[in-house]
Design a protein around this motif. Structure first.
Motif, PDB file in Angstrom:
ATOM      1  N   SER A  99       0.944  -1.280   0.056  1.00 38.16           N
ATOM      2  CA  SER A  99       0.087   0.115  -0.005  1.00 38.16           C
ATOM      3  C   SER A  99       0.836   1.164   0.036  1.00 38.16           C
ATOM      4  O   SER A  99       0.364   2.352  -0.269  1.00 38.16           O
ATOM      5  CB  SER A  99      -1.044   0.082   1.172  1.00 38.16           C
ATOM      6  OG  SER A  99      -0.182   0.438   2.329  1.00 38.16           O
ATOM      7  N   LEU A 143      -5.876   6.078   0.989  1.00 33.17           N
ATOM      8  CA  LEU A 143      -5.548   4.943   2.223  1.00 33.17           C
ATOM      9  C   LEU A 143      -6.204   5.118   3.172  1.00 33.17           C
ATOM     10  O   LEU A 143      -7.189   4.716   3.861  1.00 33.17           O
ATOM     11  CB  LEU A 143      -4.441   4.468   2.164  1.00 33.17           C
ATOM     12  CG  LEU A 143      -3.529   3.717   0.984  1.00 33.17           C
ATOM     13  CD1 LEU A 143      -2.340   3.746   1.210  1.00 33.17           C
ATOM     14  CD2 LEU A 143      -4.291   2.214   0.770  1.00 33.17           C
ATOM     15  N   ARG A 193      -8.772   7.545   3.532  1.00 35.02           N
ATOM     16  CA  ARG A 193     -10.117   7.443   3.393  1.00 35.02           C
ATOM     17  C   ARG A 193     -10.858   6.183   3.195  1.00 35.02           C
ATOM     18  O   ARG A 193     -11.800   5.834   3.959  1.00 35.02           O
ATOM     19  CB  ARG A 193     -10.390   8.046   1.953  1.00 35.02           C
ATOM     20  CG  ARG A 193     -11.541   8.345   1.270  1.00 35.02           C
ATOM     21  CD  ARG A 193     -12.289   9.486   1.912  1.00 35.02           C
ATOM     22  NE  ARG A 193     -13.264   8.918   2.851  1.00 35.02           N
ATOM     23  CZ  ARG A 193     -13.571   9.593   3.759  1.00 35.02           C
ATOM     24  NH1 ARG A 193     -13.214  10.878   4.084  1.00 35.02           N
ATOM     25  NH2 ARG A 193     -14.383   8.961   4.720  1.00 35.02           N
ATOM     26  N   GLU A 194     -10.020   5.043   2.613  1.00 39.58           N
ATOM     27  CA  GLU A 194     -10.330   3.832   2.752  1.00 39.58           C
ATOM     28  C   GLU A 194     -10.496   3.044   4.048  1.00 39.58           C
ATOM     29  O   GLU A 194     -11.333   2.272   4.499  1.00 39.58           O
ATOM     30  CB  GLU A 194      -9.325   2.815   1.808  1.00 39.58           C
ATOM     31  CG  GLU A 194      -9.391   3.013   0.272  1.00 39.58           C
ATOM     32  CD  GLU A 194      -8.401   2.402  -0.517  1.00 39.58           C
ATOM     33  OE1 GLU A 194      -7.785   1.392   0.404  1.00 39.58           O
ATOM     34  OE2 GLU A 194      -8.244   2.477  -1.543  1.00 39.58           O
ATOM     35  N   ARG A 195      -9.692   3.353   5.043  1.00 45.70           N
ATOM     36  CA  ARG A 195      -9.731   3.085   6.212  1.00 45.70           C
ATOM     37  C   ARG A 195     -10.774   3.845   7.184  1.00 45.70           C
ATOM     38  O   ARG A 195     -11.541   2.865   7.932  1.00 45.70           O
ATOM     39  CB  ARG A 195      -8.417   3.480   7.133  1.00 45.70           C
ATOM     40  CG  ARG A 195      -7.014   2.661   6.690  1.00 45.70           C
ATOM     41  CD  ARG A 195      -7.112   1.263   7.054  1.00 45.70           C
ATOM     42  NE  ARG A 195      -7.118   0.938   8.501  1.00 45.70           N
ATOM     43  CZ  ARG A 195      -5.957   0.804   9.148  1.00 45.70           C
ATOM     44  NH1 ARG A 195      -4.828   0.658   8.540  1.00 45.70           N
ATOM     45  NH2 ARG A 195      -6.250   0.799  10.456  1.00 45.70           N
ATOM     46  N   ALA A 245     -13.530   4.426   5.593  1.00 45.22           N
ATOM     47  CA  ALA A 245     -14.669   3.915   4.959  1.00 45.22           C
ATOM     48  C   ALA A 245     -14.896   2.690   5.608  1.00 45.22           C
ATOM     49  O   ALA A 245     -16.117   2.026   5.646  1.00 45.22           O
ATOM     50  CB  ALA A 245     -14.701   3.807   3.440  1.00 45.22           C
ATOM     51  N   ALA A 246     -13.843   1.931   6.035  1.00 43.53           N
ATOM     52  CA  ALA A 246     -14.024   0.643   6.788  1.00 43.53           C
ATOM     53  C   ALA A 246     -14.495   0.393   8.030  1.00 43.53           C
ATOM     54  O   ALA A 246     -14.651  -0.565   8.830  1.00 43.53           O
ATOM     55  CB  ALA A 246     -12.729  -0.251   6.495  1.00 43.53           C
ATOM     56  N   TYR A 300     -10.251  15.077   1.031  1.00 43.80           N
ATOM     57  CA  TYR A 300     -10.300  13.729   1.698  1.00 43.80           C
ATOM     58  C   TYR A 300     -10.730  13.752   3.063  1.00 43.80           C
ATOM     59  O   TYR A 300     -10.974  12.669   3.555  1.00 43.80           O
ATOM     60  CB  TYR A 300      -8.929  13.124   1.785  1.00 43.80           C
ATOM     61  CG  TYR A 300      -8.381  12.893   0.333  1.00 43.80           C
ATOM     62  CD1 TYR A 300      -8.536  11.632  -0.096  1.00 43.80           C
ATOM     63  CD2 TYR A 300      -7.319  13.790  -0.388  1.00 43.80           C
ATOM     64  CE1 TYR A 300      -8.061  11.064  -1.288  1.00 43.80           C
ATOM     65  CE2 TYR A 300      -7.143  13.134  -1.560  1.00 43.80           C
ATOM     66  CZ  TYR A 300      -7.222  11.864  -2.311  1.00 43.80           C
ATOM     67  OH  TYR A 300      -6.664  11.610  -3.122  1.00 43.80           O
TER      68      TYR A 300
END
Length: 272
Positions: free
Chosen positions: A139, A194, A196-198, A200-201, A218
């Protein structure tokens, strides 16, 4: 210590307050670095700390992470004062990327990233070590650097290695102090993507940034600091207005909508 003596973290629900500052005061050399600051960090969001140099951004992150104790008020994690947590328990609940990452010891990149898994030793999550390390290295785009010694890396490569170490921890709270400062444009976008992905999770992400436009793109909320106080805290469009930004940064700006996302882009006002 055996695994059964370690209190493992439970996952917060989206919107839950995972850490908070309540009327926090911090004074050094007769100067208030933080002055009656209250702020909540919630699961499932990216909260950006913005402000001019010396506004108190990194100091507030250090208080919320438990690295610095306030002189007044209280910092809480998981609903109780941070001072009541052991360092081991905190390390399994939040990962911290400091602004000054002096990775000067002759460890390899892989060894540094592996350090992010140290809190999970002698716990059931130790079985995830290899997967977490590999995922973090990929990543951060440092797979080609795995056997390089850290002192031989460029500033940007060191920054990405430090970021991968934090990602490898797989905690529910990421606290990132200027993670994009030494990075080129592509890696800035990748790192915040990344984050942002964390969020969202379901993770909570607290990030100190200098770039207002990255924060606008972001973050879910922005806390704008000035002189140790929070000048504004809300969604980006309500914080990054021409009036507020011009006042806090003491320079005139204008806000231009992004042609695709519509998010505001902060531009200094310049003469023709």
């Amino acid at each position: 210590m055996s695994a059964r003596h370690i209190e493992l973290p439970t996952r917060a629900r989206a919107g839950d307050v995972v850490c908070a500052a309540e009327s926090v005061v911090l004074t050094r050399g007769g100067r208030a670095l933080l002055d009656d600051v209250s702020l909540e960090v919630r699961a499932g969001e990216v909260l950006a700390l913005l402000g001019p140099n010396g506004a108190g951004k990194s100091t507030l992150l250090s208080v919320l992470s438990g690295d610095v104790s306030p002189d007044g008020g209280v910092a809480k994690f998981g609903g109780k004062p941070i001072a009541d947590w052991s360092l081991g328990d905190l390390s399994r609940r939040r990962s911290v990327l400091l602004q000054d990452n002096q990775l000067l010891f002759p460890f390899t990149v892989h060894q540094v990233v592996e350090m992010g898994r140290a809190p999970w030793r002698r716990t059931p999550f130790e079985d995830e070590d290899n997967e977490a390390i590999s995922e973090a290295i990929a990543s951060a785009d440092i797979g080609h650097l795995g056997n390089r010694r850290v002192p031989s890396l460029s500033g940007g490569e060191r920054a990405r290695t430090a970021f991968a170490r934090v990602m490898a921890g797989r905690t529910g709270v990421l606290m990132l102090d200027e993670p994009t400062a030494a990075l080129d444009l592509g890696h800035q976008e990748a790192v915040l993507g990344l984050a942002r992905e964390r969020a969202a999770a379901g993770d909570a992400v607290l990030v100190v940034l200098h770039d207002l436009n990255l924060a606008a793109a972001y973050s879910d909320r922005i806390a704008l600091l000035r002189d140790g106080k929070i000048a504004a805290c809300d969604v980006p469009d309500r914080v990054l207005t021409a009036e507020i930004v011009s006042d806090v940064y003491r320079t005139p700006v204008e806000i231009i909508p992004h042609p695709v996302t519509g998010r505001g882009i902060v531009m200094p006002k310049r003469g023709a």
